[in-house]
Design an enzyme around this catalytic site. Structure first.
Site: not given
Length: 553
Positions: A31, A256, A266
């Site tokens: 994104e 992850r 983020k």
RNA sequence: UGGGAUAUAGCCAAGCGGUAAGGCACCAGAUUUUGAUUCUGGCAUUCACUGGUUCGAUCCCAGUUAUCCCAGCCA
């Protein structure tokens, strides 16, 4: 390049062999709302390398379905980062490229009675959704006719409603144990200009609806994502099936990767930048790719780290030692290795002329002479590392300087310490040594064996430079001080910016920079090519505390 | 307490019914003009636990425990 080998590869091999797919197509779907970090690098490297194994293709697709969060700045930064890592996407596309096609598929679902326009507010919808242990209940708008839904949805697109007034929902099962299946929202109204489509649209598809369709439109065979989307896979498959997609992609998940003492979210990275705890996304303390790049990491080191670290469905935390190792390994033969002194101790060579400095040729990298040589200054006044000297040799294993002990100065002469000069506080001010002219480097002297080899710089020619401890590049030789701070995990949920990076890092881990500069001098000379003799000033500046709360919301 | 995922050494991670790869870290020794590098050797009788199936189980089955994810009109 290392051979990639993980469970996804095994799946691909099998799919190919058993004819489920003809070729491999993957995609990296960021994104565009943040800078890429080392965690993304893992996705990028695996997406590209896995496809490469089978002569497949990898697209870069910007998942830009939420105009309020996304922007062009990030698009360009992401493209640059991927390029830096050495990958070229087969295609660069955008979720917004498919807005019309996606819209048509939504209409198809309405026509099939599988989607409806809902008037519930966000709060109401949340209540109707039920909880983890209780089923949800149907929206009162769930049974609108197909005609009414078609009309309402068209009017949503036409901008007749305000943000939040209506949504389009998939009609699945409000009692599903998987909450993602409780009539998920497919479209919401957002009257915000999109960075690519402007104001053409005021309804935007949700990730869960858009993503599988995008994968299908692009012919993606293996849609790889992280493990938290595991719960979404049934929905992914539902949309593919119900939308009657010709091409059927499949989603696979991996765990992850975290790195010890590293913030990877983020949201917190953004906070660090916004609140000026760091100088920007490319601050060398950041785990972003641009940050790692400034810190001295090479794409090769990052790739090797990712590929050797492997991949599984477990969320894991790898020690930062691992990352450091691959940088050292990568730099071993590439880096030039001049000396630097962090904590200087003055040395006077009593039998050397006081107004003379001689320059000695020394290889830039002892293990790779192809890198050439440099001139190393030697004179009456030198600096050595404080920790390289003790008055009394503590044990046989001490391989550095002590009183009445002879060592080799790297690339120069043997010196022997005869006197130690103290100040009124009984602190060592300087030491007096004699050198032996016969022992000059290159003369092949081998009558005596020195008690080890230490590095030094010549005092009158040395540059008083300040390094960024996090950065193998010498950042600003003229700047007097540089703030040094680091993020330390205080407990499970909070991190603090601490001052005094050097000490703590020295104590707990093998410090990369210590290793690189002091004992080995691995660093890439960039801005300061005129001299490699430097005094390292260590300056720490207190910074305020930064605490993040890991609880959601 | 609903559903899903996962569990192999200090940290990653192979193995997919035939008797525990590899890397990081660590330890010991040798070489060394960087206590680095390099080299040599060491480092899980055991795979979360308990049962079961089997000639044989890390692998299959059942149960237990622990951790992570899910109740955004974020992705």
């Amino acid at each position: 390049m290392e051979e990639i080998n993980n469970f996804i590869k095994t799946i691909m091999e099998k799919d190919l062999k058993e004819g489920r797919v003809k070729s491999i197509v993957t995609r990296f779907p960021p994104e565009p709302n943040a800078y890429l970090h080392i965690g993304h690098a893992r996705a990028i490297i695996n997406d590209f390398e896995l496809a490469k194994c089978f002569n497949g293709k990898t697209n870069l697709r910007f998942d830009d379905t939420n105009p309020v969060k996304e922007g062009e700045e990030y698009v360009n930064a992401i493209i640059e980062d991927i390029k830096w890592l050495g990958y070229t996407p087969d295609k660069i596309c955008y979720g917004s490229d498919y807005f019309e096609k996606t819209y048509q598929k939504a209409i198809l679902l309405i026509k099939k009675g599988l989607a409806y326009v809902d008037d519930l507010s966000a709060e109401e919808m949340s209540k109707y959704r039920g909880t983890l242990t209780e089923p949800g209940i149907n929206s009162p708008y769930r049974d609108r006719t197909i005609e009414e839904n078609l009309d309402l949805f068209a009017r949503m697109r036409n901008g007749e409603f305000k943000d939040g007034e209506k949504t389009l929902r998939a009609k699945i099962d409000m009692a599903a144990t998987n909450i993602n299946m409780r009539d998920p929202v497919m479209y919401r109204i957002i009257h915000t200009a999109h960075h690519r489509t402007g104001t053409t649209w005021c309804i935007y598809p949700m990730y869960d609806f858009a993503h599988p369709l995008q994968d299908s439109f692009e012919g993606v065979t293996h849609s790889l994502c992280s493990i938290e989307f595991d719960n979404h896979r049934p929905l992914y498959d539902w949309f593919i099936e119900k939308c009657e997609m010709e091409h059927v992609p499949h989603q696979y998940e991996w765990g992850r990767l975290n790195i010890t003492n590293t913030i990877m979210s983020k949201r917190y990275l953004r906070q660090l930048v916004d609140e000026h705890y760091v100088t920007g996304y490319d601050d060398p303390r950041m785990p972003t790719l641009v940050g790692l790049k400034r810190k001295g990491f090479t794409p090769e080191a990052i790739k090797a780290f990712i590929l050797y670290t492997g991949l599984s469905r477990i969320n894991s935390t790898t020690s930062a030692d691992n990352l450091d190792f691959f940088l050292r390994e990568d730099q071993k033969l590439k880096a030039t290795r001049p000396s630097a002194i962090i904590d200087p101790l003055k040395v006077v060579i009593t039998n050397y002329p006081s107004n003379q400095v001689e320059w000695i040729d020394a290889p830039l990298n002892m293990e790779n002479e192809e890198l050439g040589t440099r001139k190393v200054a030697f004179g009456k006044y030198l600096y050595i590392e404080k920790e390289d000297f003790v008055v009394e040799k503590p044990n046989k294993k001490w391989k550095r300087l002590a009183k009445d002990v002879e060592v080799r100065l790297m690339h120069a002469y043997f010196i022997k310490c005869n006197d130690v000069i103290y100040d009124e506080n009984n602190e060592i001010v300087e030491i007096h040594c004699t050198y032996d002219p016969k022992t000059k480097c290159g003369l092949g002297f081998d009558e005596r064996k020195p008690n080890g080899t230490i590095h030094f710089v010549e005092a009158t020619t040395a540059l008083n430079a300040t390094f960024n401890l996090f950065n193998p590049l010498i950042e600003d030789a003229t700047e007097e001080t540089k703030e040094l701070s680091f993020l330390e995990r205080v407990n499970k949920n909070s991190w603090e910016v601490k001052h005094g990076f050097v000490e703590s890092y020295l104590k707990d881990t093998k410090p990369l920079m210590h290793y690189q500069f002091v004992r080995n001098g691995y660093y890439t000379t960039d801005k300061l090519s005129t001299s490699d003799n430097l005094i390292f000033n260590r300056t720490c500046t207190l910074k305020s505390s930064f605490t993040v709360d890991n609880n959601k919301n």
